[in-house]
Design a protein around this motif. Structure first.
Motif, PDB file in Angstrom:
ATOM      1  N   ASP A  50      32.312  -1.695 -18.016  1.00 27.37           N
ATOM      2  CA  ASP A  50      32.773  -0.310 -17.894  1.00 27.37           C
ATOM      3  C   ASP A  50      34.201  -0.193 -17.382  1.00 27.37           C
ATOM      4  OD1 ASP A  50      32.453  -0.865 -15.203  1.00 27.37           O
ATOM      5  OD2 ASP A  50      30.833   0.581 -14.872  1.00 27.37           O
ATOM      6  N   ALA A  51      34.815  -1.325 -17.009  1.00 29.81           N
ATOM      7  CA  ALA A  51      36.238  -1.297 -16.627  1.00 29.81           C
ATOM      8  C   ALA A  51      37.136  -1.092 -17.841  1.00 29.81           C
ATOM      9  CB  ALA A  51      36.616  -2.590 -15.920  1.00 29.81           C
ATOM     10  N   TYR A  52      36.559  -1.122 -19.037  1.00 27.88           N
ATOM     11  CA  TYR A  52      37.340  -1.006 -20.273  1.00 27.88           C
ATOM     12  C   TYR A  52      37.080   0.316 -20.993  1.00 27.88           C
ATOM     13  CZ  TYR A  52      38.455  -5.809 -19.273  1.00 27.88           C
ATOM     14  OH  TYR A  52      38.920  -6.944 -18.638  1.00 27.88           O
ATOM     15  N   SER A  53      36.631   1.309 -20.261  1.00 27.19           N
ATOM     16  CA  SER A  53      36.400   2.624 -20.860  1.00 27.19           C
ATOM     17  C   SER A  53      37.722   3.340 -21.121  1.00 27.19           C
ATOM     18  CB  SER A  53      35.537   3.481 -19.931  1.00 27.19           C
ATOM     19  OG  SER A  53      36.284   3.841 -18.777  1.00 27.19           O
ATOM     20  N   LEU A  54      37.672   4.355 -21.993  1.00 22.49           N
ATOM     21  CA  LEU A  54      38.863   5.150 -22.290  1.00 22.49           C
ATOM     22  C   LEU A  54      39.437   5.806 -21.037  1.00 22.49           C
ATOM     23  CD1 LEU A  54      38.224   7.048 -25.663  1.00 22.49           C
ATOM     24  CD2 LEU A  54      40.071   5.427 -25.158  1.00 22.49           C
ATOM     25  N   ALA A  55      38.584   6.221 -20.126  1.00 26.34           N
ATOM     26  CA  ALA A  55      39.063   6.854 -18.898  1.00 26.34           C
ATOM     27  C   ALA A  55      39.959   5.896 -18.123  1.00 26.34           C
ATOM     28  CB  ALA A  55      37.882   7.302 -18.041  1.00 26.34           C
ATOM     29  N   HIS A  56      39.565   4.625 -18.022  1.00 24.26           N
ATOM     30  CA  HIS A  56      40.395   3.633 -17.332  1.00 24.26           C
ATOM     31  C   HIS A  56      41.677   3.360 -18.111  1.00 24.26           C
ATOM     32  CE1 HIS A  56      37.715   2.661 -14.048  1.00 24.26           C
ATOM     33  NE2 HIS A  56      36.708   2.463 -14.880  1.00 24.26           N
ATOM     34  N   MET A  57      41.551   3.275 -19.436  1.00 27.13           N
ATOM     35  CA  MET A  57      42.738   3.012 -20.260  1.00 27.13           C
ATOM     36  C   MET A  57      43.766   4.135 -20.112  1.00 27.13           C
ATOM     37  SD  MET A  57      42.232   0.131 -21.880  1.00 27.13           S
ATOM     38  CE  MET A  57      40.920  -0.992 -22.371  1.00 27.13           C
ATOM     39  N   ALA A  58      43.294   5.380 -20.103  1.00 32.34           N
ATOM     40  CA  ALA A  58      44.206   6.514 -19.917  1.00 32.34           C
ATOM     41  C   ALA A  58      44.877   6.446 -18.543  1.00 32.34           C
ATOM     42  CB  ALA A  58      43.444   7.828 -20.085  1.00 32.34           C
ATOM     43  N   ASN A  59      44.108   6.096 -17.529  1.00 32.97           N
ATOM     44  CA  ASN A  59      44.689   5.962 -16.189  1.00 32.97           C
ATOM     45  C   ASN A  59      45.773   4.882 -16.154  1.00 32.97           C
ATOM     46  OD1 ASN A  59      43.179   7.968 -15.010  1.00 32.97           O
ATOM     47  ND2 ASN A  59      41.592   6.593 -14.246  1.00 32.97           N
ATOM     48  N   ASP A  60      45.556   3.799 -16.931  1.00 37.28           N
ATOM     49  CA  ASP A  60      46.563   2.739 -16.975  1.00 37.28           C
ATOM     50  C   ASP A  60      47.891   3.267 -17.507  1.00 37.28           C
ATOM     51  OD1 ASP A  60      44.691   0.934 -16.055  1.00 37.28           O
ATOM     52  OD2 ASP A  60      44.374  -0.047 -17.994  1.00 37.28           O
ATOM     53  N   LEU A  61      47.835   4.080 -18.563  1.00 36.48           N
ATOM     54  CA  LEU A  61      49.078   4.585 -19.152  1.00 36.48           C
ATOM     55  C   LEU A  61      49.762   5.585 -18.230  1.00 36.48           C
ATOM     56  CD1 LEU A  61      48.106   4.909 -22.922  1.00 36.48           C
ATOM     57  CD2 LEU A  61      49.015   2.956 -21.653  1.00 36.48           C
ATOM     58  N   VAL A  62      48.979   6.396 -17.542  1.00 36.02           N
ATOM     59  CA  VAL A  62      49.555   7.282 -16.522  1.00 36.02           C
ATOM     60  C   VAL A  62      50.236   6.447 -15.439  1.00 36.02           C
ATOM     61  CG1 VAL A  62      49.012   8.948 -14.700  1.00 36.02           C
ATOM     62  CG2 VAL A  62      47.958   9.185 -16.962  1.00 36.02           C
ATOM     63  N   GLY A  63      49.576   5.371 -15.042  1.00 37.15           N
ATOM     64  CA  GLY A  63      50.136   4.501 -14.012  1.00 37.15           C
ATOM     65  C   GLY A  63      51.441   3.849 -14.442  1.00 37.15           C
ATOM     66  N   VAL A  64      51.519   3.412 -15.704  1.00 37.42           N
ATOM     67  CA  VAL A  64      52.756   2.814 -16.214  1.00 37.42           C
ATOM     68  C   VAL A  64      53.879   3.855 -16.217  1.00 37.42           C
ATOM     69  CG1 VAL A  64      53.870   1.843 -18.264  1.00 37.42           C
ATOM     70  CG2 VAL A  64      51.597   1.045 -17.585  1.00 37.42           C
ATOM     71  N   ALA A  65      53.570   5.063 -16.706  1.00 39.25           N
ATOM     72  CA  ALA A  65      54.576   6.125 -16.748  1.00 39.25           C
ATOM     73  C   ALA A  65      55.070   6.473 -15.344  1.00 39.25           C
ATOM     74  CB  ALA A  65      54.000   7.361 -17.435  1.00 39.25           C
ATOM     75  N   ASP A  66      54.146   6.585 -14.401  1.00 40.23           N
ATOM     76  CA  ASP A  66      54.524   6.924 -13.027  1.00 40.23           C
ATOM     77  C   ASP A  66      55.345   5.810 -12.371  1.00 40.23           C
ATOM     78  OD1 ASP A  66      53.335   9.386 -13.137  1.00 40.23           O
ATOM     79  OD2 ASP A  66      51.510   8.794 -12.063  1.00 40.23           O
ATOM     80  N   ALA A  67      55.024   4.563 -12.714  1.00 37.38           N
ATOM     81  CA  ALA A  67      55.736   3.440 -12.107  1.00 37.38           C
ATOM     82  C   ALA A  67      57.159   3.312 -12.641  1.00 37.38           C
ATOM     83  CB  ALA A  67      54.970   2.139 -12.369  1.00 37.38           C
ATOM     84  N   LEU A  68      57.333   3.559 -13.940  1.00 35.37           N
ATOM     85  CA  LEU A  68      58.639   3.313 -14.559  1.00 35.37           C
ATOM     86  C   LEU A  68      59.556   4.531 -14.519  1.00 35.37           C
ATOM     87  CD1 LEU A  68      57.671   1.133 -17.654  1.00 35.37           C
ATOM     88  CD2 LEU A  68      58.437   0.393 -15.397  1.00 35.37           C
TER      89      LEU A  68
END
Length: 321
Positions: free
Chosen positions: A70-88
């Motif tokens: 369940d670590a590979y759900s769409l909800a986690h994937m979306a959070n990853d992209l938000v995290g990349v955007a916020d970091a960069l």
């Protein structure tokens, strides 16, 4: 020599290749690929005045690889992209690009986080809205119940596909890449296997290999998957039910951002619906679809098979945003 960055995306760390300066464009690959699938886009996007960032999706390459399905759900994937955007580029809405699994990842991220992403482009897989039932239920009814093989059904049981693919990553990648490329004759992807078949049964090893994937390109992918294995990548397919439940809260929402879509007319993923026109259906859910092109003779690996044509559509769209 490729320079990698490790990005703290919040839940975990993702490896990325970053080039250029300007508004952020995050590129999300599919299965079984890596940041490397965007190698032909990184330079041109950077030269056009953008920060081009191609990530390894969680579970792949140099990114973190959590074990739970369940670590590979769409909800986690979306959070990853938000995290990349916020970091960069904190506070600045980014642009998303996705191919194959990366397409539903970016479509759903743009749908659910319009505050963070101002435009979205996808290759191969159209956005047709939130489903009325889990895709697992769909393929179980269409394939498994009729004793027909479907690769996503085969991927459901933990460890089975991993064992087959990890036994010889080079053999798997050669056969799989070729079978759904525009170079493969019709019928190369076998449609007559029974539900208990294995993925590689009936797939051919091409000689010579299509020119769009060089020996060095294949070596890179082989090395990546030899090191990382296939559990994380295949776990993405094991989240259809979880994804469906998560998406229901957004079922009445459309993707309102400017959008781009490119596919090949020989792409099995694009043609999965049969007779229906995916782009016409997509316009109902993505009203600001500004570019929608189908490349003649192109198979599934859109931006690798046809880099010049993809870039000729992508760069002007990005510049006009």
């Amino acid at each position: 020599m490729t320079e990698f960055s490790m990005i703290d995306a919040g839940e975990l760390k993702l490896r990325a290749v970053i080039q250029g300066q300007g508004p952020l464009v995050i590129m999300v690959h599919g299965f079984p690929e890596s940041w490397y699938s965007w190698r032909h886009q990184l330079g041109p996007v950077a030269e056009a005045g953008f920060t081009a960032c191609a990530i390894d999706v969680r579970g792949y390459g140099g990114s973190d690889k959590p074990h739970p399905v369940d670590a590979y759900s769409l909800a986690h994937m979306a959070n990853d992209l938000v995290g990349v955007a916020d970091a960069l580029q904190p506070g600045q809405p980014a642009i998303l690009l996705g191919h194959d699994w990366g397409a539903p990842i970016v479509w759903n991220t743009a749908l659910t986080r319009p505050d963070k992403f101002r435009a979205v482009g996808a290759l191969s897989v159209p956005h047709l809205g939130v489903g009325t039932r889990s895709f697992r239920e769909v393929f179980d009814a269409l394939f498994t119940a009729k004793n027909r093989f479907f690769y996503q059904a085969y991927f459901q049981k933990e460890g089975v596909a991993e064992a087959e693919l990890e036994a010889n990553p080079r053999d798997f990648l050669r056969k799989f890449y070729y079978a759904i490329s525009g170079d493969a004759p019709d019928g190369t992807w076998p449609n007559n296997k029974t539900a208990d078949a294995k993925l590689l049964e009936g797939l051919v090893d091409p000689d010579p290999f299509p020119a769009w994937l060089t020996a060095a390109d294949l070596d890179y992918y082989v090395d990546e998957f030899t090191a990382s294995g296939f559990r994380g990548p295949i776990n993405r397919y094991r989240n259809h039910d979880l994804d469906f439940d998560w998406q229901q809260q957004f079922k009445d929402r459309k993707i309102e951002q400017p959008a781009l879509f490119i596919a090949g007319n020989r792409d099995l993923a694009f043609n999965m619906l049969g007779g229906a026109d995916p782009i016409a259906l997509m316009r109902l859910q993505v009203p600001r679809l500004q570019v929608a092109e189908v490349l003649d003779g192109c198979g599934h690996w859109t931006q690798q098979e046809r880099p010049a044509e993809v870039n000729a559509l992508l760069i002007p769209w990005l510049k006009a945003l």
